[in-house]
Write an enzyme that holds these catalytic residues in place. Structure first.
Site, PDB file in Angstrom:
ATOM      1  N   LYS A 112       0.840  -1.194   0.000  1.00 47.66           N
ATOM      2  CA  LYS A 112       0.000   0.000   0.000  1.00 47.66           C
ATOM      3  C   LYS A 112       0.880   1.251   0.000  1.00 47.66           C
ATOM      4  CE  LYS A 112      -4.138   1.514   2.599  1.00 47.66           C
ATOM      5  NZ  LYS A 112      -4.976   1.173   3.777  1.00 47.66           N
ATOM      6  N   SER A 130      -9.712   1.913   3.107  1.00 49.16           N
ATOM      7  CA  SER A 130      -8.733   2.626   2.321  1.00 49.16           C
ATOM      8  C   SER A 130      -7.804   1.737   1.498  1.00 49.16           C
ATOM      9  CB  SER A 130      -7.880   3.500   3.256  1.00 49.16           C
ATOM     10  OG  SER A 130      -7.146   2.713   4.182  1.00 49.16           O
ATOM     11  N   SER A 152     -10.558  -0.709   6.857  1.00 49.71           N
ATOM     12  CA  SER A 152      -9.850  -0.484   5.599  1.00 49.71           C
ATOM     13  C   SER A 152      -9.301  -1.731   4.926  1.00 49.71           C
ATOM     14  CB  SER A 152      -8.686   0.494   5.829  1.00 49.71           C
ATOM     15  OG  SER A 152      -9.174   1.775   6.109  1.00 49.71           O
TER      16      SER A 152
END
Length: 470
Positions: free
Chosen positions: A81, A156, A180
């Site tokens: 990420k 997210s 997330s």
């Protein structure tokens, strides 16, 4: 397609590399070729690390040829990420102002993936500051759901979920403070687990300040993948101790001596939360599979779920106040500001005394859940009470935001209690994936995975999806 290397999970890929059936170079090239083929439709990977990945793959092959020690993910292509540090690259958090914020060293997560032998082929998209459940930002743009480009992949870790679902690497790194990891897994039709907070080390060397109390207590790194065994493999790689994180607990050992199967509390949420009928059907199907495997399922509500969901969001937004809030609003994009204000407008405002009382109330709720787990070691809920929302649905006003927050209550409540939870791709709602969530007590992560394995036997293998193009 099933015979192509990029369709394999990480455990199969690692075994083939270890046996010499394929090389890491072949596996990495397959993942990169897949990225070139599908990422233009998804915008899941926002920074390709192709050159570095191929060099790392070659090094992995040389090490194997020389008889070197092989990590559990030796030579396996994965993604990371973009909100964690990768040495020599910018940790942007999806913010234009941070596009040149270069990191000198790897984060704890990236360092552990490399130590396990993984090859990082790219970095995946996030919302601005990772502060929305919708993966769009003004630096990289929108990430699309591989099942329907008009729908959100969640957030997210939306880029991570879309990448794994579409075959850009097998394991995708992500993190979770209010849902997330689990929401993107649900919307993209894969598995996603947040472990017990503290199980995995978390540290970004380039961070400008220490984490706030909420992030220290409940934020966690984690993984998304197309199989439960890949979730397990990813967690095992990421839990290598890193002394830069003083909150990390010792590595877990399986704790099944308490008995498996066990009692399960089924909470569908229809009356209180207006659960969508197809979402409810998925959860009941999952409960039937558990019963067939010997679990005892009772339909009973866990303590104060709605209250805990609102409390956790209120604490997160109370911490983001004063100069911190001013800075984030000044450098964030318009969509971030809109979502931030509408979320805050649906939450109680906590002053200093209110924050103290909120933490006390959290402890009270946590105690009630601990007592509840003594009778029901596993809790089964929808991952979200509603089907997948359109991209940027949080831009539609305060009333829509209130509905979104209510739908995601199973995510924020359990995150705020620092609990382990895994989203499992049991079925669909409105013709796209909709997961169920398995929750267990703190450091009882294996209970989540054991129940997920039962469901996986009924779901069957998950092949990477060819993205639907708009």
């Amino acid at each position: 397609m099933d015979d192509e290397i990029w369709t394999w999970d990480s455990v199969a890929t690692a075994a083939a590399i270890r046996a010499g059936s394929i090389s890491s170079r072949e596996a990495t090239e397959a993942a990169i070729d897949r990225m070139h083929a599908v990422n233009p439709a998804l915008n899941a990977v926002v920074e390709s690390l192709e050159a570095e990945a191929l060099a790392a793959a070659d090094a992995a092959d040389i090490s194997r040829a020389r008889g070197g020690a092989l990590g559990t993910l030796h030579g396996v292509p994965v993604t990371a990420k973009v909100n964690v540090d990768v040495a020599g690259h910018a940790t942007t958090h999806g913010v234009v102002a941070f596009k040149d914020a270069m990191a000198a060293d790897d984060s704890a997560s990236v360092a552990n993936l490399r130590h396990a032998g993984a090859v990082i082929v790219g970095r995946t998209n996030v919302p601005t500051f990772s502060y929305r459940w919708f993966t769009t930002n003004s630096l990289y743009g929108k990430t699309h759901n591989p099942w329907d480009p008009a729908l959100s992949p969640g957030g997210s870790s939306g880029g991570a979920a879309a990448a794994s679902a579409a075959g850009i690497g097998s394991i995708a790194h992500g993190n979770d403070v209010a849902g997330s990891l689990r929401l993107p897994a649900s919307t993209c039709g894969i598995y996603g687990m947040r472990p017990t907070a503290g199980r995995l080390p978390s540290y970004n060397p380039a961070q400008g300040a220490e984490k706030s109390l909420c992030l220290q207590i409940a934020a966690t790194e984690g993984v998304l993948a197309r199989s439960v065994r890949d979730i397990d493999a990813g967690l095992s790689a990421l839990e290598r101790p890193d002394h830069r994180d003083p909150w990390q607990a010792p590595p877990l050992t399986p704790r099944l001596e308490l008995g498996m199967p066990c009692r399960v509390a089924l909470f569908v949420g229809e009356a209180e939360f207006g659960t969508h009928a197809e979402v409810a059907a998925n959860v009941r199907q999952a409960a039937m599979w558990l019963e067939d495997a010997g679990y005892i399922v009772d339909e009973v509500a866990p303590p104060r779920l709605a209250e805990m969901a609102e409390l956790w969001m209120a604490l997160l937004y109370a911490e983001c106040s004063g100069p911190v809030r001013d800075f984030m609003l000044s450098v964030g994009d318009d969509a971030f500001r809109k979502a931030f204000h509408d979320t805050a407008g649906n939450l109680p405002v906590l002053d200093a005394m209110g924050v103290q009382q909120a933490w006390e109330r959290r402890l009270s709720i946590q105690r009630e859940w601990q007592v509840f787990f003594a009778e029901y070691p596993v809790v089964l809920t929808p991952t979200s009470f509603q089907p997948t929302f359109p991209i940027d649905h949080d831009q539609e006003g305060a009333e829509i935001m209130a509905m979104i927050m209510k739908a995601f209550s199973p995510l924020s409540s359990t995150a705020g209690l620092s609990l382990p939870a895994v989203s499992v791709p049991v079925g669909q709602a409105r013709n796209v994936p909709a997961g169920v969530q398995i929750v267990a007590g703190r450091f009882m992560d294996e209970r989540c995975l054991a129940a997920a394995r039962v469901m996986e036997e009924n779901i069957g293998p998950i092949a990477p999806i060819d993205p639907v193009r708009g």
